[in-house]
Structure formats: C-alpha cells, structure tokens
Design an enzyme around this catalytic site. Structure first.
Site, PDB file in Angstrom:
ATOM      1  N   SER A   1      16.397   3.122  25.191  1.00  0.00           N
ATOM      2  CA  SER A   1      16.900   2.692  23.893  1.00  0.00           C
ATOM      3  C   SER A   1      16.019   1.548  23.406  1.00  0.00           C
ATOM      4  O   SER A   1      15.913   0.513  24.073  1.00  0.00           O
ATOM      5  CB  SER A   1      18.356   2.234  24.010  1.00  0.00           C
TER       6      SER A   1
ATOM      7  N   LYS B   1      15.445   6.747  22.208  1.00  0.00           N
ATOM      8  CA  LYS B   1      16.428   6.401  21.177  1.00  0.00           C
ATOM      9  C   LYS B   1      15.904   5.232  20.376  1.00  0.00           C
ATOM     10  O   LYS B   1      15.526   4.202  20.926  1.00  0.00           O
ATOM     11  CB  LYS B   1      17.785   6.061  21.810  1.00  0.00           C
TER      12      LYS B   1
ATOM     13  N   LYS C   1      16.779   2.555  17.405  1.00  0.00           N
ATOM     14  CA  LYS C   1      17.830   1.932  16.606  1.00  0.00           C
ATOM     15  C   LYS C   1      17.370   1.817  15.153  1.00  0.00           C
ATOM     16  O   LYS C   1      16.208   1.485  14.878  1.00  0.00           O
ATOM     17  CB  LYS C   1      18.165   0.543  17.148  1.00  0.00           C
TER      18      LYS C   1
ATOM     19  N   ASP D   1      19.785   5.976  16.345  1.00  0.00           N
ATOM     20  CA  ASP D   1      21.119   5.423  16.554  1.00  0.00           C
ATOM     21  C   ASP D   1      21.377   4.365  15.497  1.00  0.00           C
ATOM     22  O   ASP D   1      20.677   3.354  15.435  1.00  0.00           O
ATOM     23  CB  ASP D   1      21.230   4.820  17.959  1.00  0.00           C
TER      24      ASP D   1
ATOM     25  N   GLU E   1      22.939   9.258  16.059  1.00  0.00           N
ATOM     26  CA  GLU E   1      24.149   8.770  16.709  1.00  0.00           C
ATOM     27  C   GLU E   1      24.920   7.816  15.802  1.00  0.00           C
ATOM     28  O   GLU E   1      24.348   6.878  15.241  1.00  0.00           O
ATOM     29  CB  GLU E   1      23.768   8.053  18.011  1.00  0.00           C
TER      30      GLU E   1
ATOM     31  N   ASP F   1      29.782   8.193  19.190  1.00  0.00           N
ATOM     32  CA  ASP F   1      29.819   7.206  20.264  1.00  0.00           C
ATOM     33  C   ASP F   1      31.061   6.355  20.074  1.00  0.00           C
ATOM     34  O   ASP F   1      32.116   6.626  20.652  1.00  0.00           O
ATOM     35  CB  ASP F   1      28.527   6.380  20.213  1.00  0.00           C
TER      36      ASP F   1
ATOM     37  N   LYS G   1      30.548   6.798  27.199  1.00  0.00           N
ATOM     38  CA  LYS G   1      30.396   5.523  27.889  1.00  0.00           C
ATOM     39  C   LYS G   1      31.726   5.249  28.579  1.00  0.00           C
ATOM     40  O   LYS G   1      32.751   5.070  27.893  1.00  0.00           O
ATOM     41  CB  LYS G   1      30.061   4.398  26.905  1.00  0.00           C
TER      42      LYS G   1
ATOM     43  N   GLY H   1      24.377   3.453  27.388  1.00  0.00           N
ATOM     44  CA  GLY H   1      24.373   2.181  28.093  1.00  0.00           C
ATOM     45  C   GLY H   1      24.902   1.050  27.236  1.00  0.00           C
ATOM     46  O   GLY H   1      24.918   1.136  26.008  1.00  0.00           O
TER      47      GLY H   1
END
Length: 378
Positions: free
Chosen positions: A139, A165, A167, A193, A218, A243, A267, A295
């Site tokens: 990430s 991933k 952000k 994400d 996401e 998520d 998660k 995570g």
C-alpha cells in the site's frame, strides 16, 4: 481445547514509521499501538494487537476508546470464565453490545492464538487455513507528485510485490494513476484506494478510472454506505471493493444483495475478530466474491493474525501483508516478517502466532500499561 483467561495486560507502545504514511484523511508518522498479553489459567500466554488508530477517522474507534472499552466492558466479560472454544469468547464479547469491533477483536483474536498455543498447533491451521504461502501486496500512500508515485510503484514492482495499492483523493487521482500505469504498463496489478473520499457527485469523474484497467477501486464512497456504492458500481466497469462499509456479515450480505461491489477487503479488527471474518469469508466464497486481507499499519504481532487469516482458501487476491521493514526500522517480533523475491510470505507452521515476541523491545517502547484481572487492576 477450553480456555480460561486469568489476566489481560494492556500496553501502549509508540513505534515510528520509516516514512510518513498519507491517505485521504490524514498522515501517520508514529503509530500508537495497543498490545494485549493474555494469560490462561493453565499458564499459557500469547499476545494480540488492537488495530484502532490515534483518531476516529477510519472507524468510530480510536486507541483511547478501545482501551476504555476493554477495561470497563469487555475484559470483565471474559476474565475468569471458562470457554470451550474461541467462538464462545466472540459470543460473550458481542452480546448486547453496539460497536467497539476493534476492541472486541483484540481479545477475541487473542483467544484464538491462546487456543492454538495450548493445542499446540499453528494459528492458521486452527482457523482452517489451507495456504502454505500467501501473495503480498503493498500500500503506497499519497505522494507529492505523479512522478514520485510512479517512482515508488516502479520500485515496489521490482521488489516483487504482487499487487500495488495506490492511495488517492480528489485532486490527486487520475493524473497520478495514469503516471503509474504509463510507467509500469498494463500488466502491472494496480488498484486504487480512496478511503471514502468521494461522493456520488463525483461519479462521472470516477468512471474515468475504467480506462486504467485496475484490479479494483476500494471504498470510494462513505465509510458507512452500501446503497450508493451499488449505484456507482452500476456505472463502473472497474470492480468496487468495500472495506470500511463491511463491519459484520449482515453488511456483507447487503453488499451482495444490492450488488454494491464485487470484492471485499476483510480486516479482522474491523469486523470484531476471526469468527466474523471466517463467516464473511465463507459467505463470499459461496457467492463467488473474492476476498483479501487489508492492513492497518500493524506491528509484527498484528501481522501474524493477518497472515493466518489470509491462509483461508478464498483469499485469492494478494493482501497488505508487507514485510516488517516496509514500515518499521525494527519490528517487535522475531523473526521479522519477510517475503521472497516473487512476493510470497510463508505461513508459519509452529504453534500459536508462529513468531517470537520481543519482550525487551516492547518494554523499551511501552509508555503505559495496566493488568486486568477478574477482581483487580494493577
């Protein structure tokens, strides 16, 4: 294998990140981490981790609210009681309780590890895991420029990560993602994400993500939303992964029924622990919905739980289970978590967590502690 938890010691440690981690809602430079040490009446012990952050910007919980919830409401429900299975612990923690999933998970998951220690068997095998190794994703936080993001993504791909991933947030999304895609090509497994940074007013903008051939996007919309994601998913070819919205199995059922997304990030801390995680996993497996394990900037203790969970068969997408040195100059477990050149993490086969906890390092990092017992606190 019955359990009787005699004491729970809460410790807050401060663990600096090797570099700041920025998402749409803020930046983290040092992680405040709540650790639990659980001791059984038979003398067995283990460690667990509460994944709540400093501030309630991911979920309504924080490390401070979780500490309060464990001390005042949750620990008294389990201390000194005998349970036949960790699943029974989950029932006792959740009865007539609203929320506090991360606080519940810290105790519930610790009960699973305690049972695995006593069995003795690996945590993964106790959960029913079948994978001997799991694919590893990375990430990457929001960067200052598209070129900086492309440089970091290129480095990650070269290191072997099997999913990258990225952000994003409004104003730092399409140009940034295009820069990475142009640098790495269309074979690179990229996802975005948003951490609920957009609204349905951004639909026309978000639909442009389809041009990037992403594995998924996401949580683009609100953290507690399922219905509006369904409307957005109808407009997008890119799979939406939920998520923050999936806090229990009922929300997963809603997602499937409404077609709000096509993937779920499980998660365990977000859904109150392993019992709920397994139920969501099984539901998704029966509905052909792939899952993966995200995570929360966990230490090596929290990472042990994520690796064990990701060994279940329907975790078909690489999870955010990066090596220890991705986040920490020095972790609090031995051996530290590593991956091979092809992006695989081995699932431990030894009893319990599968790693040794570095108590000396934890002592050095501890800023406060208290021990909870059935009738007293120290």
């Amino acid at each position: 294998m019955s359990l009787q938890i005699e004491s729970i010691t809460l410790r807050e440690i401060r663990l600096p990140l090797v570099e700041p981690f920025r998402i749409s809602s803020g930046v983290t430079t040092t992680r405040r981490i709540l650790l639990l040490e659980l001791v059984d009446a038979d003398g067995a012990s283990t460690w667990s981790e509460c994944v709540a952050g400093d501030f309630p910007n991911y979920s309504p919980e924080s490390i401070d609210t979780a500490t309060l919830a464990i001390r005042e409401w949750l620990a008294p429900r389990v201390l000194g009681r005998r349970f036949e299975t960790p699943g029974d612990v989950a029932v006792a923690l959740s009865e007539d309780l609203r929320g506090h999933e991360m606080a519940q998970a810290a105790i519930e998951m610790g009960a699973w590890a305690l049972a695995a220690t006593k069995a003795p068997q690996s945590l993964a095998s106790l959960l029913g895991g079948t994978r001997k190794r799991i694919g590893t994703g990375i990430s990457i936080g929001i960067q200052s420029s598209p070129e900086d993001l492309a440089n970091k993504a290129e480095k990650a791909l070269g290191e072997g990560y099997r999913k990258i991933k990225l952000k994003i947030k409004p104003g730092q999304d399409l140009d940034y993602l295009h820069a990475v895609r142009n640098r790495l090509g269309f074979d690179a497994p990229l996802m975005a994400d948003a951490n609920n940074a957009y609204t349905l007013d951004d639909t026309d903008h978000l639909v442009q993500l389809d041009d990037l051939d992403l594995v998924m996007v996401e949580q683009p919309l609100a953290w507690d939303d399922v219905a509006r994601h369904a409307e957005l998913q109808r407009r997008m070819r890119t799979p939406i992964c939920l998520d923050e919205s999936i806090t229990n199995i009922a929300r997963a059922e809603d997602m499937i029924r409404l077609r709000s997304g096509r993937i779920i990030n499980i998660k365990p801390g977000r859904v109150a622990g392993f019992a709920a995680s397994k139920a969501i996993h099984d539901l998704c497996e029966s509905n052909d919905i792939p899952v993966w394990c995200g995570g929360m900037l966990e230490s090596g203790i929290g990472r042990a739980y994520n690796v064990a969970l990701a060994s279940l068969p329907n975790f078909t997408i690489p999870g955010d289970v990066s090596p220890s040195n991705r986040y920490w100059a020095r972790d609090i477990v031995s051996p530290e978590w590593t991956m091979d050149a092809d992006g695989w993490v081995e699932v431990p086969e030894s009893p319990g967590l599968g790693v040794e906890v570095d108590r000396e390092r934890i002592e050095a990092l501890t800023v406060q502690r208290e021990t909870l017992r059935r009738t007293s606190r120290v």
